[in-house]
Design a protein around this motif. Structure first.
Motif, PDB file in Angstrom:
ATOM      1  N   ASP A 106      47.987  54.060  44.907  1.00 27.99           N
ATOM      2  CA  ASP A 106      47.985  52.949  44.336  1.00 27.99           C
ATOM      3  C   ASP A 106      46.623  53.223  43.292  1.00 27.99           C
ATOM      4  O   ASP A 106      45.964  52.461  43.202  1.00 27.99           O
ATOM      5  CB  ASP A 106      47.584  51.891  45.493  1.00 27.99           C
ATOM      6  N   GLN A 109      47.387  51.240  40.065  1.00 28.20           N
ATOM      7  CA  GLN A 109      46.593  49.869  39.767  1.00 28.20           C
ATOM      8  C   GLN A 109      45.206  49.360  39.792  1.00 28.20           C
ATOM      9  O   GLN A 109      45.127  48.842  38.310  1.00 28.20           O
ATOM     10  CB  GLN A 109      47.377  49.717  41.406  1.00 28.20           C
ATOM     11  N   GLU A 110      44.753  50.218  40.683  1.00 29.49           N
ATOM     12  CA  GLU A 110      43.211  50.146  40.811  1.00 29.49           C
ATOM     13  C   GLU A 110      42.324  50.199  39.292  1.00 29.49           C
ATOM     14  O   GLU A 110      41.563  49.533  38.964  1.00 29.49           O
ATOM     15  CB  GLU A 110      42.785  50.812  42.225  1.00 29.49           C
ATOM     16  N   LEU A 112      43.522  49.800  36.347  1.00 31.98           N
ATOM     17  CA  LEU A 112      44.355  49.025  35.561  1.00 31.98           C
ATOM     18  C   LEU A 112      43.274  47.989  35.919  1.00 31.98           C
ATOM     19  O   LEU A 112      42.760  46.904  35.320  1.00 31.98           O
ATOM     20  CB  LEU A 112      45.143  48.829  36.235  1.00 31.98           C
ATOM     21  N   SER A 113      42.950  47.885  36.747  1.00 28.33           N
ATOM     22  CA  SER A 113      41.878  46.642  37.713  1.00 28.33           C
ATOM     23  C   SER A 113      40.592  46.023  37.641  1.00 28.33           C
ATOM     24  O   SER A 113      40.341  45.139  36.896  1.00 28.33           O
ATOM     25  CB  SER A 113      42.008  46.480  38.708  1.00 28.33           C
ATOM     26  N   LYS A 116      40.319  45.302  34.301  1.00 26.96           N
ATOM     27  CA  LYS A 116      40.606  44.407  33.726  1.00 26.96           C
ATOM     28  C   LYS A 116      38.842  43.570  33.516  1.00 26.96           C
ATOM     29  O   LYS A 116      38.976  42.683  33.204  1.00 26.96           O
ATOM     30  CB  LYS A 116      41.999  43.756  34.293  1.00 26.96           C
ATOM     31  N   TYR A 141      53.621  48.954  34.093  1.00 23.36           N
ATOM     32  CA  TYR A 141      52.860  48.213  33.915  1.00 23.36           C
ATOM     33  C   TYR A 141      52.948  46.884  34.150  1.00 23.36           C
ATOM     34  O   TYR A 141      52.444  45.745  34.179  1.00 23.36           O
ATOM     35  CB  TYR A 141      52.966  48.770  32.404  1.00 23.36           C
ATOM     36  N   ASN A 144      52.062  45.602  37.133  1.00 22.91           N
ATOM     37  CA  ASN A 144      50.784  45.090  37.333  1.00 22.91           C
ATOM     38  C   ASN A 144      49.904  43.880  35.603  1.00 22.91           C
ATOM     39  O   ASN A 144      48.658  43.943  35.250  1.00 22.91           O
ATOM     40  CB  ASN A 144      49.898  46.700  36.581  1.00 22.91           C
ATOM     41  N   GLU A 145      51.692  42.974  35.892  1.00 21.72           N
ATOM     42  CA  GLU A 145      50.558  41.506  34.408  1.00 21.72           C
ATOM     43  C   GLU A 145      50.986  42.178  33.428  1.00 21.72           C
ATOM     44  O   GLU A 145      50.182  40.970  32.624  1.00 21.72           O
ATOM     45  CB  GLU A 145      49.302  41.312  35.410  1.00 21.72           C
ATOM     46  N   TYR A 165      47.949  42.851  28.175  1.00 24.22           N
ATOM     47  CA  TYR A 165      47.862  41.945  29.063  1.00 24.22           C
ATOM     48  C   TYR A 165      46.332  41.229  28.539  1.00 24.22           C
ATOM     49  O   TYR A 165      45.787  41.344  27.790  1.00 24.22           O
ATOM     50  CB  TYR A 165      47.123  42.874  30.659  1.00 24.22           C
TER      51      TYR A 165
END
Length: 171
Positions: A106, A109-110, A112-113, A116, A141, A144-145, A165
């Motif tokens: 994960d 995901q972290e 990309l967060s 953001k 992708y 992950n929104e 995004y």
């Protein structure tokens, strides 16, 4: 988890992460980023480090991955995104890398967060692309929104999927 802007002294570290990932891709049967294994970097990672556009991603003191992020679209970005347009202030993400030994935990995901959070007050949109044949990355992708906003081809006819995004406007 934290993002840290790569310094010019860390250029070789960034290049070694890129090469490590290119070798992993080759072992996985992909020729993506094969230019790196031939001593080239067509997307100019070293220049991006010098411009302050490369970010390392750490978990405590462990270097987990990195990405290049720039606001001014390159010729590559212009080629792929020309049909979508450039009316948004966007940040283009490239060379999004999680080191092979940290994949499946994960961290992607972290990362990309964290991106953001980093760019939410600087741009209205994050943009990235991937080879249309890479279904795993496409699922990642969209999971992950990021919205698939279309596809495009490079000058060699390779098809790419384009992802966006959009940041929600503050009221």
């Amino acid at each position: 988890m934290k993002l840290k802007q790569a310094s010019i002294e860390e250029t070789q570290l960034a290049m070694s992460l890129l090469k490590e990932s290119a070798e992993w891709l080759k072992e996985s049967g992909s020729n993506q980023w094969s230019d790196v294994l031939q001593g080239e970097d067509r997307h100019g990672l070293a220049d991006a480090v010098a411009k302050g556009e490369v970010y390392f991603f750490y978990n405590k003191n462990q270097l987990i991955g990195m990405t290049a992020a720039w606001v001014k679209p390159t010729d590559w970005d212009k080629l792929l995104w020309e049909n979508i347009g450039f009316d948004q202030i966007a940040c283009y993400l490239h060379r999004v890398i999680i080191r092979p030994s940290y994949r499946g935990k994960d961290y992607g995901q972290e990362l990309l967060s964290a991106l953001k959070v980093k760019f939410r007050n600087e741009v209205s949109e994050l943009r990235l692309d991937c080879l249309a044949s890479n279904q795993k990355l496409i699922r990642f992708y969209t999971g992950n929104e990021f919205i698939n906003v279309g596809s495009s081809k490079d000058s060699n006819g390779n098809k790419f999927e384009l992802f966006s995004y959009m940041f929600k406007k503050q009221s």
